[in-house]
Design a protein around this motif. Sequence first.
Motif, short mmCIF file in Angstrom:
data_model
loop_
_atom_site.label_atom_id
_atom_site.label_comp_id
_atom_site.label_asym_id
_atom_site.label_seq_id
_atom_site.Cartn_x
_atom_site.Cartn_y
_atom_site.Cartn_z
N ALA A 276 0.83 -1.21 0.00
CA ALA A 276 0.00 0.00 0.00
C ALA A 276 0.86 1.25 0.00
CB ALA A 276 -0.92 0.00 1.21
N ALA A 277 1.90 1.26 0.82
CA ALA A 277 2.79 2.42 0.89
C ALA A 277 3.53 2.62 -0.42
CB ALA A 277 3.79 2.24 2.03
N ASN A 278 3.97 1.53 -1.04
CA ASN A 278 4.67 1.62 -2.32
C ASN A 278 3.76 2.21 -3.39
OD1 ASN A 278 6.91 1.09 -4.14
ND2 ASN A 278 5.70 -0.63 -4.93
N TYR A 279 2.50 1.80 -3.40
CA TYR A 279 1.53 2.34 -4.36
C TYR A 279 1.41 3.85 -4.18
CZ TYR A 279 -2.65 2.68 -7.24
OH TYR A 279 -3.55 2.99 -8.24
N LEU A 280 1.18 4.29 -2.94
CA LEU A 280 1.00 5.72 -2.69
C LEU A 280 2.25 6.51 -3.08
CD1 LEU A 280 -0.92 5.82 0.70
CD2 LEU A 280 -1.83 6.15 -1.59
N ARG A 281 3.41 5.99 -2.72
CA ARG A 281 4.65 6.69 -3.03
C ARG A 281 4.81 6.86 -4.54
NH1 ARG A 281 7.64 10.65 -1.22
NH2 ARG A 281 9.80 10.53 -1.91
N LYS A 282 4.54 5.80 -5.29
CA LYS A 282 4.68 5.87 -6.74
C LYS A 282 3.59 6.75 -7.37
CE LYS A 282 7.31 1.66 -7.56
NZ LYS A 282 7.38 0.35 -8.26
N ALA A 283 2.50 6.96 -6.63
CA ALA A 283 1.43 7.83 -7.11
C ALA A 283 1.66 9.29 -6.73
CB ALA A 283 0.08 7.37 -6.57
N GLY A 284 2.82 9.58 -6.13
CA GLY A 284 3.18 10.96 -5.85
C GLY A 284 2.99 11.43 -4.42
N TRP A 285 2.84 10.51 -3.48
CA TRP A 285 2.61 10.89 -2.08
C TRP A 285 3.78 11.68 -1.52
CZ3 TRP A 285 -1.96 10.00 0.43
CH2 TRP A 285 -2.01 10.30 1.79
N ASP A 286 3.46 12.67 -0.66
CA ASP A 286 4.48 13.48 0.01
C ASP A 286 4.11 13.56 1.49
OD1 ASP A 286 6.20 15.37 1.03
OD2 ASP A 286 5.79 16.89 -0.50
N ASP A 287 4.89 12.88 2.34
CA ASP A 287 4.52 12.84 3.76
C ASP A 287 4.83 14.14 4.50
OD1 ASP A 287 7.28 12.72 3.94
OD2 ASP A 287 7.34 10.92 5.18
N THR A 288 5.29 15.16 3.78
CA THR A 288 5.43 16.48 4.38
C THR A 288 4.06 17.08 4.68
OG1 THR A 288 7.43 16.82 3.06
CG2 THR A 288 6.48 18.76 4.10
N TYR A 289 3.05 16.64 3.93
CA TYR A 289 1.72 17.23 4.02
C TYR A 289 0.69 16.17 4.33
CZ TYR A 289 4.15 21.02 1.63
OH TYR A 289 5.04 22.00 1.28
N THR A 290 -0.51 16.62 4.63
CA THR A 290 -1.64 15.72 4.82
C THR A 290 -2.45 15.66 3.53
OG1 THR A 290 -3.53 15.22 6.25
CG2 THR A 290 -3.09 17.57 5.80
N TRP A 291 -3.74 15.38 3.61
CA TRP A 291 -4.57 15.20 2.41
C TRP A 291 -5.38 16.43 2.06
CZ3 TRP A 291 -9.88 15.78 2.77
CH2 TRP A 291 -10.40 15.82 4.09
N GLY A 292 -5.75 17.24 3.06
CA GLY A 292 -6.61 18.39 2.83
C GLY A 292 -7.45 18.67 4.06
#
Length: 323
Positions: free
Chosen positions: A215-231
Motif C-alpha cells: 500500500a505504501a509503495n503504491y502511494l509513493r509511486k502515485a506521488g505521495w508526500d509525507d510532508t503534508y496531509t490530504w486536505g
Amino acid sequence: MRKGMISACMAAALLVTPAVAKPGFDKYVATLKAEAREAGISEPILERAFKGITYHERAVSSDRNQPERRLTLDEYIPRAVPDWKVAQAKKLYRQHYDALKTIGEHYQVQPRFIVALWGVESNFGKLQGSYNVIEALSTLAFDGRREAFFRKETMAALKILQQGHIAPEEMKGSWAGAMGQCQFMPSSFINYAVDGNQDGKKDIWQTEADVFASAANYLRKAGWDDTYTWGRQVQLPEAIDRTLLGTQSDKAQSLSEWQARGVRRMNGHALPTVDIDAWLIQPDDEKGRAYLVYNNYQSLLNWNRSHYFALAVSHLADRIKFD
C-alpha cells in the motif's frame, strides 16, 4: 473500474451464487490459455488455475448493476468511518506500530494512511472476497463489456501464479478480481506489490508486512508526500465561482488564493499560511460538504477514482491521529 459507494471487497462479501454453464465459454477459455502459453505461463499453472472454472453469472450481474442510489457525504462518511472502525484502526495501529513506522519511513508515507486504506478496503483483512479470481476475470472478459481490460487482468493474475506468490487454489478476491487485504487488481499487484517481510513472496492475502509495504509503495509511486496531509473540510462563501471546482490540473490554486476568494476553515478561521497548491471539491452539490484537497488526495484518487473512497480513507486517517 472500482469506484462506487462501497468498495469491491464489500460487494464480494455478499452471498456468492453458483457458477453456471454458458455456451461458448469453454472455447473462450481455450483462447485465454493459448495467450497465456505464449506469454510463458507453464502448463501445470494453467491446469491448476483453470481447473473446474465455469461462467459466473453473479460476477457479470455485479459488474452491470452497480448501486444507483448515491448517499450524500453526510450520510456516507458516518457509515464508512463508524466509531467501531476508528477504535479498531487505533488498536491495530498500535499493535503494528513498529512495522508501520519502518515501512512509513522507507516509503515516506504516514502510517495512519496505510492503516486507513487497510480499513476501508477490506475491514483490516476481514473482507477480501471469496471469488476464484481466475474464474471471475475470465467470466468478465468473456462477457465482453470490458473485454480488453479483464483479459489483461487475467493474464496479470496468471503471471502472479507463475511467480509463485500464491497457489492457484488460494487466489481469492472480489467479483471484479480485486485481491487481498489491500484489494489490488492483478495489474496493480504486478506494478506495486512488495515483499515486505523478505520471505520471497508478495503475499497481500495473509501477510500484514506485505500488505502495508505494498500500500505504501503504491502511494509513493502515485506521488505521495509525507510532508503534508490530504486536505481539510472548508466553508465556502455564497458567491464562490463554481467553475473553479474540480481536481483537474488547471484548477489548482494556492491556499492564499483560496483565502482571497473567501474560503475558510470550518471554524471560520483563516486557512493555513502554507505554500501549497490545493483543489476545491464539493462532490455532492452546492449545499454539500466542501473540501480543499492537496496532491496526496490526488494520490488516493489514483488508487480509486471515487471521492467517497478517498474521503473515507482521509477521514479515518484523521481520526486515527486526532481523536
